[in-house]
Scaffold this motif. Structure first.
Motif, PDB file in Angstrom:
ATOM      1  N   HIS A 182       0.826  -1.205   0.000  1.00 63.78           N
ATOM      2  CA  HIS A 182       0.000   0.000   0.000  1.00 63.78           C
ATOM      3  C   HIS A 182       0.862   1.257   0.000  1.00 63.78           C
ATOM      4  CE1 HIS A 182       0.494  -1.091   4.248  1.00 63.78           C
ATOM      5  NE2 HIS A 182       0.168   0.138   4.595  1.00 63.78           N
ATOM      6  N   PHE A 183       0.312   2.267  -0.682  1.00 64.29           N
ATOM      7  CA  PHE A 183       0.952   3.571  -0.830  1.00 64.29           C
ATOM      8  C   PHE A 183       0.088   4.636  -0.181  1.00 64.29           C
ATOM      9  CE2 PHE A 183       2.589   1.330  -4.592  1.00 64.29           C
ATOM     10  CZ  PHE A 183       3.947   1.610  -4.497  1.00 64.29           C
ATOM     11  N   SER A 184       0.737   5.715   0.248  1.00 64.39           N
ATOM     12  CA  SER A 184       0.009   6.903   0.680  1.00 64.39           C
ATOM     13  C   SER A 184       0.304   8.002  -0.332  1.00 64.39           C
ATOM     14  CB  SER A 184       0.468   7.344   2.076  1.00 64.39           C
ATOM     15  OG  SER A 184       1.746   7.946   2.004  1.00 64.39           O
ATOM     16  N   ASN A 185      -0.310   9.145  -0.168  1.00 65.00           N
ATOM     17  CA  ASN A 185       0.012  10.276  -1.041  1.00 65.00           C
ATOM     18  C   ASN A 185       0.746  11.356  -0.250  1.00 65.00           C
ATOM     19  OD1 ASN A 185      -1.963  11.411   0.488  1.00 65.00           O
ATOM     20  ND2 ASN A 185      -3.243  12.088  -1.200  1.00 65.00           N
ATOM     21  N   GLY A 186       1.267  10.973   0.907  1.00 65.63           N
ATOM     22  CA  GLY A 186       1.956  11.920   1.760  1.00 65.63           C
ATOM     23  C   GLY A 186       1.090  12.435   2.886  1.00 65.63           C
ATOM     24  N   THR A 187      -0.200  12.091   2.868  1.00 65.64           N
ATOM     25  CA  THR A 187      -1.085  12.491   3.962  1.00 65.64           C
ATOM     26  C   THR A 187      -1.238  11.326   4.928  1.00 65.64           C
ATOM     27  OG1 THR A 187      -3.106  11.777   2.844  1.00 65.64           O
ATOM     28  CG2 THR A 187      -2.383  14.045   2.453  1.00 65.64           C
ATOM     29  N   ARG A 188      -1.728  11.607   6.080  1.00 68.18           N
ATOM     30  CA  ARG A 188      -1.815  10.591   7.133  1.00 68.18           C
ATOM     31  C   ARG A 188      -2.814   9.481   6.817  1.00 68.18           C
ATOM     32  NH1 ARG A 188      -0.444   9.779  12.348  1.00 68.18           N
ATOM     33  NH2 ARG A 188      -1.978   8.805  13.689  1.00 68.18           N
ATOM     34  N   ASP A 189      -3.964   9.823   6.270  1.00 69.68           N
ATOM     35  CA  ASP A 189      -5.034   8.839   6.111  1.00 69.68           C
ATOM     36  C   ASP A 189      -5.066   8.094   4.784  1.00 69.68           C
ATOM     37  OD1 ASP A 189      -5.999   9.280   8.631  1.00 69.68           O
ATOM     38  OD2 ASP A 189      -7.541  10.688   8.006  1.00 69.68           O
ATOM     39  N   PHE A 190      -4.839   8.770   3.686  1.00 68.33           N
ATOM     40  CA  PHE A 190      -5.088   8.201   2.355  1.00 68.33           C
ATOM     41  C   PHE A 190      -4.165   7.018   2.047  1.00 68.33           C
ATOM     42  CE2 PHE A 190      -4.453   7.847  -2.181  1.00 68.33           C
ATOM     43  CZ  PHE A 190      -5.752   7.844  -2.648  1.00 68.33           C
ATOM     44  N   ARG A 191      -4.743   5.923   1.524  1.00 70.85           N
ATOM     45  CA  ARG A 191      -3.971   4.753   1.095  1.00 70.85           C
ATOM     46  C   ARG A 191      -4.596   4.170  -0.171  1.00 70.85           C
ATOM     47  NH1 ARG A 191      -1.650   6.578   4.886  1.00 70.85           N
ATOM     48  NH2 ARG A 191      -0.714   5.527   6.661  1.00 70.85           N
ATOM     49  N   ILE A 192      -3.747   3.594  -1.011  1.00 66.72           N
ATOM     50  CA  ILE A 192      -4.218   2.724  -2.092  1.00 66.72           C
ATOM     51  C   ILE A 192      -3.488   1.407  -1.934  1.00 66.72           C
ATOM     52  CG2 ILE A 192      -4.840   4.560  -3.709  1.00 66.72           C
ATOM     53  CD1 ILE A 192      -2.256   3.866  -5.244  1.00 66.72           C
ATOM     54  N   HIS A 193      -4.168   0.316  -2.269  1.00 67.79           N
ATOM     55  CA  HIS A 193      -3.610  -1.018  -2.115  1.00 67.79           C
ATOM     56  C   HIS A 193      -3.571  -1.693  -3.476  1.00 67.79           C
ATOM     57  CE1 HIS A 193      -4.490  -1.121   2.373  1.00 67.79           C
ATOM     58  NE2 HIS A 193      -5.122  -0.043   1.952  1.00 67.79           N
ATOM     59  N   GLY A 194      -2.547  -2.496  -3.698  1.00 68.03           N
ATOM     60  CA  GLY A 194      -2.442  -3.233  -4.946  1.00 68.03           C
ATOM     61  C   GLY A 194      -1.184  -4.069  -4.990  1.00 68.03           C
ATOM     62  N   TYR A 195      -0.920  -4.625  -6.157  1.00 72.85           N
ATOM     63  CA  TYR A 195       0.246  -5.486  -6.364  1.00 72.85           C
ATOM     64  C   TYR A 195       0.803  -5.227  -7.758  1.00 72.85           C
ATOM     65  CZ  TYR A 195      -3.145  -8.278  -8.971  1.00 72.85           C
ATOM     66  OH  TYR A 195      -4.097  -8.687  -9.866  1.00 72.85           O
ATOM     67  N   TYR A 196       2.006  -5.694  -8.006  1.00 73.45           N
ATOM     68  CA  TYR A 196       2.608  -5.559  -9.327  1.00 73.45           C
ATOM     69  C   TYR A 196       2.299  -6.796 -10.158  1.00 73.45           C
ATOM     70  CZ  TYR A 196       5.257  -1.566  -7.632  1.00 73.45           C
ATOM     71  OH  TYR A 196       5.607  -0.350  -7.121  1.00 73.45           O
TER      72      TYR A 196
END
Length: 132
Positions: free
Chosen positions: A99-113
């Motif tokens: 999972h990645f954030s966009n630099g903010t505390r809450d936001f996340r996206i989840h995935g795989y390569y």
């Protein structure tokens, strides 16, 4: 009838075990919708501010032409009860979901390569509610 744009024959085992260090430094970070998003963490669930946060992530990564290494250095989340990865089944294959954030505390996206080096989005978690 829909015509395929390109013909790709995926290998029998499509899980990417590891992108090489050289590939990570050279390949641009790209995102793909290849599986249906988790129904509780999809575009339908996003509010206006949540959509802006997703757009901010896209601008900071794909918009700037970052490589996989650069994106992971800046935005990969490495903390959590199970660390940075969680194994989940997608398209009948076990995948290491990160999972990645966009630099903010809450936001996340989840995935795989996937086997082509694309980050396959599986869920958008605008308020960091999904627990591995």
């Amino acid at each position: 009838m829909v015509k395929k744009l390109i013909k790709i024959n995926p290998p029998e085992h499509t899980k990417v075990t590891a992108l090489t260090t050289k590939a990570r430094r050279q390949l641009p970070f790209r995102m793909l919708l290849e599986v249906q998003l988790d129904r509780h963490f999809s575009f339908k669930q996003l509010k206006t501010q949540d959509s802006r946060q997703f757009d901010l992530f896209l601008n900071k990564t794909i918009g700037r032409g970052l490589t996989i290494t650069e994106t992971e250095t800046l935005f990969l989340r490495t903390t959590g009860p199970h660390g940075a990865k969680h194994v989940e089944q997608h398209n009948s294959v076990m995948q290491d979901v990160i999972h990645f954030s966009n630099g903010t505390r809450d936001f996340r996206i989840h995935g795989y390569y996937n086997y082509l080096g694309y980050f396959v989005l599986v869920r958008i978690d605008p308020h960091h509610q999904y627990k591995f």
